[in-house]
Design a protein around this motif. Structure first.
Motif, PDB file in Angstrom:
ATOM      1  N   LEU A 116      13.017  -7.925  39.323  1.00  0.00           N
ATOM      2  CA  LEU A 116      12.728  -6.675  38.636  1.00  0.00           C
ATOM      3  C   LEU A 116      11.227  -6.404  38.631  1.00  0.00           C
ATOM      4  N   GLU A 117      10.439  -7.441  38.421  1.00  0.00           N
ATOM      5  CA  GLU A 117       8.983  -7.276  38.380  1.00  0.00           C
ATOM      6  C   GLU A 117       8.443  -6.759  39.709  1.00  0.00           C
ATOM      7  N   ASN A 118       8.869  -7.336  40.811  1.00  0.00           N
ATOM      8  CA  ASN A 118       8.402  -6.893  42.129  1.00  0.00           C
ATOM      9  C   ASN A 118       8.887  -5.481  42.447  1.00  0.00           C
ATOM     10  N   THR A 119      10.143  -5.216  42.140  1.00  0.00           N
ATOM     11  CA  THR A 119      10.708  -3.902  42.424  1.00  0.00           C
ATOM     12  C   THR A 119       9.981  -2.823  41.632  1.00  0.00           C
ATOM     13  N   PHE A 120       9.864  -3.026  40.341  1.00  0.00           N
ATOM     14  CA  PHE A 120       9.252  -2.016  39.480  1.00  0.00           C
ATOM     15  C   PHE A 120       7.784  -1.788  39.837  1.00  0.00           C
ATOM     16  N   THR A 121       7.044  -2.860  40.029  1.00  0.00           N
ATOM     17  CA  THR A 121       5.628  -2.733  40.384  1.00  0.00           C
ATOM     18  C   THR A 121       5.466  -1.988  41.699  1.00  0.00           C
ATOM     19  N   SER A 122       6.272  -2.310  42.676  1.00  0.00           N
ATOM     20  CA  SER A 122       6.187  -1.643  43.974  1.00  0.00           C
ATOM     21  C   SER A 122       6.526  -0.161  43.871  1.00  0.00           C
ATOM     22  N   MET A 123       7.505   0.160  43.054  1.00  0.00           N
ATOM     23  CA  MET A 123       7.869   1.568  42.868  1.00  0.00           C
ATOM     24  C   MET A 123       6.728   2.337  42.195  1.00  0.00           C
ATOM     25  N   VAL A 124       6.141   1.761  41.170  1.00  0.00           N
ATOM     26  CA  VAL A 124       5.044   2.421  40.456  1.00  0.00           C
ATOM     27  C   VAL A 124       3.850   2.638  41.383  1.00  0.00           C
ATOM     28  N   LEU A 125       3.562   1.675  42.245  1.00  0.00           N
ATOM     29  CA  LEU A 125       2.381   1.744  43.107  1.00  0.00           C
ATOM     30  C   LEU A 125       2.608   2.476  44.434  1.00  0.00           C
ATOM     31  N   ALA A 126       3.826   2.938  44.675  1.00  0.00           N
ATOM     32  CA  ALA A 126       4.128   3.635  45.935  1.00  0.00           C
ATOM     33  C   ALA A 126       3.321   4.924  46.049  1.00  0.00           C
ATOM     34  N   ASP A 127       2.880   5.228  47.259  1.00  0.00           N
ATOM     35  CA  ASP A 127       2.208   6.506  47.509  1.00  0.00           C
ATOM     36  C   ASP A 127       3.165   7.668  47.285  1.00  0.00           C
ATOM     37  N   VAL A 128       4.414   7.457  47.691  1.00  0.00           N
ATOM     38  CA  VAL A 128       5.475   8.450  47.517  1.00  0.00           C
ATOM     39  C   VAL A 128       6.698   7.703  46.997  1.00  0.00           C
ATOM     40  N   LEU A 129       7.255   8.188  45.908  1.00  0.00           N
ATOM     41  CA  LEU A 129       8.435   7.568  45.305  1.00  0.00           C
ATOM     42  C   LEU A 129       9.574   8.566  45.285  1.00  0.00           C
ATOM     43  N   VAL A 130      10.706   8.178  45.851  1.00  0.00           N
ATOM     44  CA  VAL A 130      11.931   8.943  45.668  1.00  0.00           C
ATOM     45  C   VAL A 130      12.663   8.261  44.525  1.00  0.00           C
ATOM     46  N   ALA A 131      12.602   8.891  43.371  1.00  0.00           N
ATOM     47  CA  ALA A 131      13.185   8.315  42.166  1.00  0.00           C
ATOM     48  C   ALA A 131      14.672   8.625  42.135  1.00  0.00           C
ATOM     49  N   SER A 132      15.487   7.587  42.231  1.00  0.00           N
ATOM     50  CA  SER A 132      16.928   7.784  42.176  1.00  0.00           C
ATOM     51  C   SER A 132      17.342   8.145  40.760  1.00  0.00           C
ATOM     52  N   ALA A 133      18.588   8.463  40.592  1.00  0.00           N
ATOM     53  CA  ALA A 133      19.112   8.849  39.279  1.00  0.00           C
ATOM     54  C   ALA A 133      19.337   7.607  38.435  1.00  0.00           C
ATOM     55  N   SER A 134      18.227   6.971  38.057  1.00  0.00           N
ATOM     56  CA  SER A 134      18.302   5.774  37.225  1.00  0.00           C
ATOM     57  C   SER A 134      17.112   5.749  36.279  1.00  0.00           C
ATOM     58  N   SER A 135      17.301   5.088  35.158  1.00  0.00           N
ATOM     59  CA  SER A 135      16.204   4.985  34.190  1.00  0.00           C
ATOM     60  C   SER A 135      15.048   4.161  34.737  1.00  0.00           C
ATOM     61  N   LEU A 136      15.343   3.141  35.554  1.00  0.00           N
ATOM     62  CA  LEU A 136      14.281   2.334  36.152  1.00  0.00           C
ATOM     63  C   LEU A 136      13.385   3.204  37.038  1.00  0.00           C
ATOM     64  N   SER A 137      13.992   3.982  37.923  1.00  0.00           N
ATOM     65  CA  SER A 137      13.222   4.878  38.793  1.00  0.00           C
ATOM     66  C   SER A 137      12.472   5.918  37.981  1.00  0.00           C
ATOM     67  N   TYR A 138      13.113   6.418  36.955  1.00  0.00           N
ATOM     68  CA  TYR A 138      12.506   7.444  36.110  1.00  0.00           C
ATOM     69  C   TYR A 138      11.222   6.923  35.458  1.00  0.00           C
ATOM     70  N   VAL A 139      11.278   5.741  34.874  1.00  0.00           N
ATOM     71  CA  VAL A 139      10.098   5.173  34.228  1.00  0.00           C
ATOM     72  C   VAL A 139       9.024   4.853  35.266  1.00  0.00           C
ATOM     73  N   ALA A 140       9.422   4.355  36.437  1.00  0.00           N
ATOM     74  CA  ALA A 140       8.446   4.112  37.504  1.00  0.00           C
ATOM     75  C   ALA A 140       7.764   5.419  37.892  1.00  0.00           C
ATOM     76  N   GLY A 141       8.532   6.496  37.943  1.00  0.00           N
ATOM     77  CA  GLY A 141       7.955   7.800  38.253  1.00  0.00           C
ATOM     78  C   GLY A 141       6.961   8.268  37.208  1.00  0.00           C
ATOM     79  N   ILE A 142       7.256   8.015  35.947  1.00  0.00           N
ATOM     80  CA  ILE A 142       6.343   8.397  34.866  1.00  0.00           C
ATOM     81  C   ILE A 142       4.998   7.682  35.034  1.00  0.00           C
ATOM     82  N   LEU A 143       5.041   6.419  35.420  1.00  0.00           N
ATOM     83  CA  LEU A 143       3.812   5.630  35.557  1.00  0.00           C
ATOM     84  C   LEU A 143       3.117   5.818  36.903  1.00  0.00           C
ATOM     85  N   SER A 144       3.813   6.394  37.857  1.00  0.00           N
ATOM     86  CA  SER A 144       3.280   6.555  39.208  1.00  0.00           C
ATOM     87  C   SER A 144       2.136   7.562  39.245  1.00  0.00           C
TER      88      SER A 144
END
Length: 109
Positions: free
Chosen positions: A56-84
């Protein structure tokens, strides 16, 4: 993606359109998910990297730091998008997008 609410076709279109939109940057697409490799064979090619069942740590950190994030319909992606600080493409679901986010429907027109 197996057992997901979003059809593979949405992700295939997004991958294709992102490759076209960012073609001058030679993008590498990273897919973070859970499951068996056999269920993701149709996504595999030279510019796609699969990260299956990663921590989870690697996945979430990588999503937050992505240049471009396609946030899926999930709370994990949503929070990563907020921090991105990158561009966030949003697949509509019950959480409202931030004003700066772009609907995946706009990308996939």
């Amino acid at each position: 993606i197996q057992e997901a609410d979003t059809h593979d076709e949405v992700f295939f279109k997004a991958i294709y359109n992102l490759k076209v939109k960012y073609s001058d940057k030679n993008p590498i697409i990273h897919i973070y998910s859970q499951g068996n490799l056999k269920d993701f064979q149709k996504y595999i090619n030279s510019d796609v990297v699969l990260h299956l069942n990663d921590t989870l740590e690697n996945t979430f950190t990588s999503m937050v730091l992505a240049d471009v994030l396609v946030a899926s319909a999930s709370s994990l992606s949503y929070v990563a998008g907020i921090l991105s600080e990158g561009t966030v493409y949003y697949i509509p679901f019950w959480h409202s997008p931030l004003p700066s986010w772009v609907s995946i429907n706009e990308l996939n027109k």
